[in-house]
Design a protein around this motif. Structure first.
Motif, PDB file in Angstrom:
ATOM      1  N   ALA A 263     105.241   6.691  11.388  1.00 45.23           N
ATOM      2  CA  ALA A 263     106.418   7.568  11.483  1.00 45.23           C
ATOM      3  C   ALA A 263     106.070   8.839  12.254  1.00 45.23           C
ATOM      4  CB  ALA A 263     106.935   7.897  10.088  1.00 45.23           C
ATOM      5  N   HIS A 264     104.862   9.345  12.056  1.00 55.11           N
ATOM      6  CA  HIS A 264     104.441  10.521  12.816  1.00 55.11           C
ATOM      7  C   HIS A 264     104.313  10.197  14.305  1.00 55.11           C
ATOM      8  CE1 HIS A 264     103.354  12.108   8.788  1.00 55.11           C
ATOM      9  NE2 HIS A 264     103.613  13.272   9.348  1.00 55.11           N
ATOM     10  N   HIS A 265     103.736   9.030  14.605  1.00 57.41           N
ATOM     11  CA  HIS A 265     103.621   8.638  16.023  1.00 57.41           C
ATOM     12  C   HIS A 265     105.001   8.501  16.654  1.00 57.41           C
ATOM     13  CE1 HIS A 265      99.700   6.420  14.686  1.00 57.41           C
ATOM     14  NE2 HIS A 265      99.543   7.722  14.714  1.00 57.41           N
ATOM     15  N   ARG A 266     105.934   7.923  15.891  1.00 61.75           N
ATOM     16  CA  ARG A 266     107.314   7.784  16.370  1.00 61.75           C
ATOM     17  C   ARG A 266     107.862   9.156  16.777  1.00 61.75           C
ATOM     18  NH1 ARG A 266     111.016   7.451  11.440  1.00 61.75           N
ATOM     19  NH2 ARG A 266     110.222   9.583  11.457  1.00 61.75           N
ATOM     20  N   ASP A 267     107.707  10.142  15.894  1.00 70.04           N
ATOM     21  CA  ASP A 267     108.206  11.482  16.179  1.00 70.04           C
ATOM     22  C   ASP A 267     107.566  12.065  17.431  1.00 70.04           C
ATOM     23  OD1 ASP A 267     109.614  11.165  13.881  1.00 70.04           O
ATOM     24  OD2 ASP A 267     108.531  12.677  12.717  1.00 70.04           O
ATOM     25  N   VAL A 268     106.248  11.948  17.509  1.00 68.85           N
ATOM     26  CA  VAL A 268     105.528  12.552  18.635  1.00 68.85           C
ATOM     27  C   VAL A 268     105.978  11.927  19.951  1.00 68.85           C
ATOM     28  CG1 VAL A 268     103.261  12.800  19.721  1.00 68.85           C
ATOM     29  CG2 VAL A 268     103.514  13.201  17.264  1.00 68.85           C
ATOM     30  N   ALA A 272     108.008  13.598  22.965  1.00 70.99           N
ATOM     31  CA  ALA A 272     107.443  13.690  24.321  1.00 70.99           C
ATOM     32  C   ALA A 272     108.456  13.173  25.339  1.00 70.99           C
ATOM     33  CB  ALA A 272     106.145  12.891  24.402  1.00 70.99           C
ATOM     34  N   SER A 273     109.127  12.098  25.000  1.00 70.48           N
ATOM     35  CA  SER A 273     110.141  11.556  25.905  1.00 70.48           C
ATOM     36  C   SER A 273     111.299  12.546  26.058  1.00 70.48           C
ATOM     37  CB  SER A 273     110.647  10.218  25.371  1.00 70.48           C
ATOM     38  OG  SER A 273     111.503   9.601  26.298  1.00 70.48           O
ATOM     39  N   ASP A 274     111.712  13.143  24.938  1.00 74.53           N
ATOM     40  CA  ASP A 274     112.781  14.159  24.974  1.00 74.53           C
ATOM     41  C   ASP A 274     112.422  15.300  25.922  1.00 74.53           C
ATOM     42  OD1 ASP A 274     114.189  12.708  23.129  1.00 74.53           O
ATOM     43  OD2 ASP A 274     113.824  14.059  21.439  1.00 74.53           O
ATOM     44  N   ILE A 275     111.184  15.738  25.853  1.00 79.37           N
ATOM     45  CA  ILE A 275     110.752  16.849  26.708  1.00 79.37           C
ATOM     46  C   ILE A 275     110.972  16.475  28.168  1.00 79.37           C
ATOM     47  CG2 ILE A 275     108.733  18.144  27.513  1.00 79.37           C
ATOM     48  CD1 ILE A 275     107.633  17.926  24.611  1.00 79.37           C
ATOM     49  N   HIS A 276     110.559  15.268  28.536  1.00 77.74           N
ATOM     50  CA  HIS A 276     110.759  14.814  29.913  1.00 77.74           C
ATOM     51  C   HIS A 276     112.244  14.716  30.233  1.00 77.74           C
ATOM     52  CE1 HIS A 276     106.720  14.045  31.367  1.00 77.74           C
ATOM     53  NE2 HIS A 276     106.401  13.495  30.203  1.00 77.74           N
ATOM     54  N   TYR A 277     113.023  14.206  29.284  1.00 80.49           N
ATOM     55  CA  TYR A 277     114.465  14.064  29.513  1.00 80.49           C
ATOM     56  C   TYR A 277     115.119  15.411  29.771  1.00 80.49           C
ATOM     57  CZ  TYR A 277     115.733   9.191  29.007  1.00 80.49           C
ATOM     58  OH  TYR A 277     115.913   7.860  29.240  1.00 80.49           O
ATOM     59  N   GLN A 278     114.590  16.447  29.151  1.00 83.89           N
ATOM     60  CA  GLN A 278     115.179  17.769  29.338  1.00 83.89           C
ATOM     61  C   GLN A 278     114.588  18.455  30.566  1.00 83.89           C
ATOM     62  OE1 GLN A 278     115.480  19.902  25.595  1.00 83.89           O
ATOM     63  NE2 GLN A 278     115.844  17.978  24.505  1.00 83.89           N
ATOM     64  N   GLY A 279     113.945  17.663  31.394  1.00 87.54           N
ATOM     65  CA  GLY A 279     113.466  18.177  32.680  1.00 87.54           C
ATOM     66  C   GLY A 279     112.301  19.128  32.555  1.00 87.54           C
ATOM     67  N   GLN A 280     111.628  19.083  31.419  1.00 91.36           N
ATOM     68  CA  GLN A 280     110.488  19.965  31.264  1.00 91.36           C
ATOM     69  C   GLN A 280     109.200  19.163  31.321  1.00 91.36           C
ATOM     70  OE1 GLN A 280     111.096  22.576  27.966  1.00 91.36           O
ATOM     71  NE2 GLN A 280     113.208  22.934  28.551  1.00 91.36           N
ATOM     72  N   GLU A 281     108.099  19.902  31.334  1.00 91.96           N
ATOM     73  CA  GLU A 281     106.812  19.226  31.411  1.00 91.96           C
ATOM     74  C   GLU A 281     106.113  19.339  30.068  1.00 91.96           C
ATOM     75  OE1 GLU A 281     104.561  19.129  35.331  1.00 91.96           O
ATOM     76  OE2 GLU A 281     105.526  21.078  35.355  1.00 91.96           O
ATOM     77  N   LEU A 282     105.325  18.319  29.741  1.00 95.56           N
ATOM     78  CA  LEU A 282     104.607  18.340  28.467  1.00 95.56           C
ATOM     79  C   LEU A 282     103.763  19.599  28.343  1.00 95.56           C
ATOM     80  CD1 LEU A 282     103.400  14.663  27.939  1.00 95.56           C
ATOM     81  CD2 LEU A 282     105.449  15.764  27.065  1.00 95.56           C
ATOM     82  N   LYS A 283     103.101  19.985  29.435  1.00 96.18           N
ATOM     83  CA  LYS A 283     102.190  21.127  29.340  1.00 96.18           C
ATOM     84  C   LYS A 283     102.904  22.422  28.963  1.00 96.18           C
ATOM     85  CE  LYS A 283     102.234  22.071  34.297  1.00 96.18           C
ATOM     86  NZ  LYS A 283     102.478  23.475  34.656  1.00 96.18           N
ATOM     87  N   GLY A 284     104.215  22.478  29.173  1.00 95.21           N
ATOM     88  CA  GLY A 284     104.965  23.680  28.825  1.00 95.21           C
ATOM     89  C   GLY A 284     105.400  23.718  27.366  1.00 95.21           C
ATOM     90  N   CYS A 285     105.252  22.593  26.657  1.00 89.28           N
ATOM     91  CA  CYS A 285     105.677  22.515  25.260  1.00 89.28           C
ATOM     92  C   CYS A 285     104.476  22.151  24.402  1.00 89.28           C
ATOM     93  CB  CYS A 285     106.746  21.441  25.093  1.00 89.28           C
ATOM     94  SG  CYS A 285     108.126  21.641  26.220  1.00 89.28           S
ATOM     95  N   PRO A 286     103.984  23.083  23.620  1.00 89.31           N
ATOM     96  CA  PRO A 286     102.756  22.819  22.861  1.00 89.31           C
ATOM     97  C   PRO A 286     102.834  21.515  22.067  1.00 89.31           C
ATOM     98  CG  PRO A 286     103.454  25.077  22.558  1.00 89.31           C
ATOM     99  CD  PRO A 286     104.546  24.402  23.315  1.00 89.31           C
ATOM    100  N   ALA A 287     101.780  20.760  22.133  1.00 86.33           N
ATOM    101  CA  ALA A 287     101.727  19.466  21.461  1.00 86.33           C
ATOM    102  C   ALA A 287     101.540  19.640  19.965  1.00 86.33           C
ATOM    103  CB  ALA A 287     100.577  18.647  22.024  1.00 86.33           C
ATOM    104  N   PRO A 288     102.051  18.676  19.191  1.00 87.39           N
ATOM    105  CA  PRO A 288     101.835  18.707  17.750  1.00 87.39           C
ATOM    106  C   PRO A 288     100.437  18.221  17.406  1.00 87.39           C
ATOM    107  CG  PRO A 288     103.163  16.806  18.348  1.00 87.39           C
ATOM    108  CD  PRO A 288     102.846  17.526  19.608  1.00 87.39           C
ATOM    109  N   LEU A 289      99.522  19.149  17.212  1.00 85.91           N
ATOM    110  CA  LEU A 289      98.152  18.762  16.881  1.00 85.91           C
ATOM    111  C   LEU A 289      98.010  18.659  15.368  1.00 85.91           C
ATOM    112  CD1 LEU A 289      96.399  21.010  19.488  1.00 85.91           C
ATOM    113  CD2 LEU A 289      96.429  18.523  19.480  1.00 85.91           C
ATOM    114  N   ASP A 290      97.106  17.803  14.927  1.00 84.43           N
ATOM    115  CA  ASP A 290      96.898  17.595  13.492  1.00 84.43           C
ATOM    116  C   ASP A 290      98.180  17.151  12.811  1.00 84.43           C
ATOM    117  OD1 ASP A 290      94.324  18.279  13.725  1.00 84.43           O
ATOM    118  OD2 ASP A 290      94.544  20.299  12.931  1.00 84.43           O
ATOM    119  N   TYR A 291      99.082  16.525  13.561  1.00 85.20           N
ATOM    120  CA  TYR A 291     100.346  16.069  12.980  1.00 85.20           C
ATOM    121  C   TYR A 291     100.204  14.596  12.649  1.00 85.20           C
ATOM    122  CZ  TYR A 291     105.402  15.097  12.737  1.00 85.20           C
ATOM    123  OH  TYR A 291     106.663  14.709  12.346  1.00 85.20           O
TER     124      TYR A 291
END
Ligand SMILES: [Fe+2]
Ligand SMILES: [Fe+2]
Ligand SMILES: [Fe+2]
Ligand SMILES: [Fe+2]
Lengths: 292, 292
Positions: A263-268, A272-291
């Motif tokens: 379920a956590h992998h699903r969210d992550v 990540a796909s949502d971020i791309h869909y919103q025209g942004q880059e992964l590097k601009g949105c801090p990743a969920p670490l230790d999630y």
């Protein structure tokens, strides 16, 4: 605000960890983390001594694939029902790609969920590694930080591999299953690699849907366990240490925490796909670490 | 015997880290680890809030590519002179491959060691990632543990990438250098991938020798700094946090700790090659984890 944790993965800690004054040979002989039978001493002048680690109860730490500070208590309160409703064309392709893989998998494994789990985890550990590697190479090529996504995806891959290491203890792969894994990995690695290069948006969405299916599959596994169709054997030692389960934990407890991981992998991945869909880059949105 | 450290990369820890009662939007707004200018809010129902982390002094943790517990104090006492004398034919090929790459590099960069360091780190971060990935895939395919080597090699790759992130702060790549990096990565990634598949023994030996050259190159860098030919500017903030350097650390201190890292990589890779030379498998010999 979280204060910096006490533990640092430091040289200092490692040095402090060594038993002072013990000679190299002894350290090597006792060095843990590989089952004693497989443990080999390699003559080396590189000064490399695997650090000895003890569990809280003073016994030797048995695992080299993860260490005490990589373990965690699973958050079982995570919402298992969340679903990304596919709206765009690409989302629908991702959704139906995953759905169409479901039928042959169901036919092949039928109700052998232990075996199914083991086999599927050999595939599940591929996307995180591919994504992490591609982001790593991109970070190097473009001289830019990753926003923590390299680590997040590699952690996912590692987590999936631990699922595999766990289910391996419960069911043994047969020769034709081993052959199948090789073939599937060859195809899936290349397909996902290509997919991630062409459209990370699509690739992460596919993984999001795969994880939704994984949750479903583990839910079925739990039903079979509760019906008694699959024996609720004691949890493997590796699972007890990795998820910090109680000593008397059973296979059912293991499936519960693995399902929470999915379920956590699903969210992550949907995120990540949502971020791309919103025209942004992964590097601009801090990743969920230790999630986890 | 090392006792289990206090810190666990756990869900519990992450949950505890969240400021209780703060709403999602605020958490997202303040979420750290990406420079404020680049930080974007992504509408998401996946419940993913990057955890807020504070430094010991209470200020916000600025980096998402590494967290406080990934930082370490470098062990500067490591022997910088160790050298693997090539004896076998394969070792000699590895040695002369690396040596022959030295001349064009010397000609291209001359005495511009800052620039040289930055460029070389884009290459240095490739082998660990390729090796880690291949061992990961093999572990999945063969249903066998890795002895910790996947993690050790990925840690090396991450460490090299931090070298790059650091030197980027000191010198800016020019357009033709960026183009060169793309070309070199394309060739080197594939060459190393193939090399590692065919002969991990050879591949690790090559990296061992590359690291010996890196030590030499950083020693020259230090000489130029001491002569005053390169200005000893203050250390970048990222380096101070990553290696826990004092606040008044300089570029010279950074080069010292980076050189120590390279010596550690040299040891790990020569050791990995030795293991193969002795007819053993990496998974049978516990990897040196946290060996920076
Ligand atoms: Fe899994
Ligand atoms: Fe998963
Ligand atoms: Fe480096
Ligand atoms: Fe290195």
């Amino acid at each position: 605000v979280r204060v910096s944790p006490v533990r640092f993965a430091s040289t200092e800690a490692t040095t402090a960890a060594k038993i002072s004054g013990d000679e190299e040979s002894e350290a090597k002989k006792e060095a843990s983390a590989v089952p004693a039978g497989e443990r080999k001493a390699v003559a080396s002048y590189w000064g490399i001594n695997p650090s000895k680690i003890a569990k809280e109860d003073g016994t030797e730490w048995r695992w080299s694939c993860f260490r005490p500070w990589d373990t965690y208590k699973s958050n079982l309160t995570i919402d298992l029902k969340k679903h990304h409703v596919p709206t765009t064309f690409l989302d629908k392709v991702a959704y139906w790609t995953v759905k169409s893989l479901r039928l042959p998998t169901d036919i092949f494994f039928q109700r052998r969920y232990g075996c199914r789990a083991m086999m599927l985890e050999t595939v599940a550990a591929v996307p995180g590694m591919v994504g992490g590697m591609l982001l790593h190479l991109r970070s190097l090529r473009r001289f830019e930080p990753s926003g923590g996504w390299i680590r997040a995806l590699l952690e996912e891959a590692e987590n999936e591999r631990m699922h595999l290491m766990t289910f391996m203890e419960v069911s043994q792969p047969k020769w034709y299953e081993r052959a199948l894994v090789m073939a599937v990995q060859g195809v899936f690695f290349n397909a996902y690699f290509l997919g991630y290069v062409i459209s990370p948006k699509f690739a992460h969405r596919v993984v999001g849907y795969l994880e939704e299916e994984a949750i479903h599959s583990y839910t079925e596994f739990l039903k079979e366990l509760d019906k008694g169709a699959i024996e609720n054997v004691p949890a493997p030692a590796i699972a007890i240490d990795y998820w910090r389960l109680p000593a008397n934990a059973t296979l059912r407890d293991v499936v519960m925490v693995v399902r929470a991981d999915e379920a956590h992998h699903r969210d992550v991945n949907h995120y990540a796909s949502d971020i791309h869909y919103q025209g942004q880059e992964l590097k601009g949105c801090p990743a969920p670490l230790d999630y986890h």
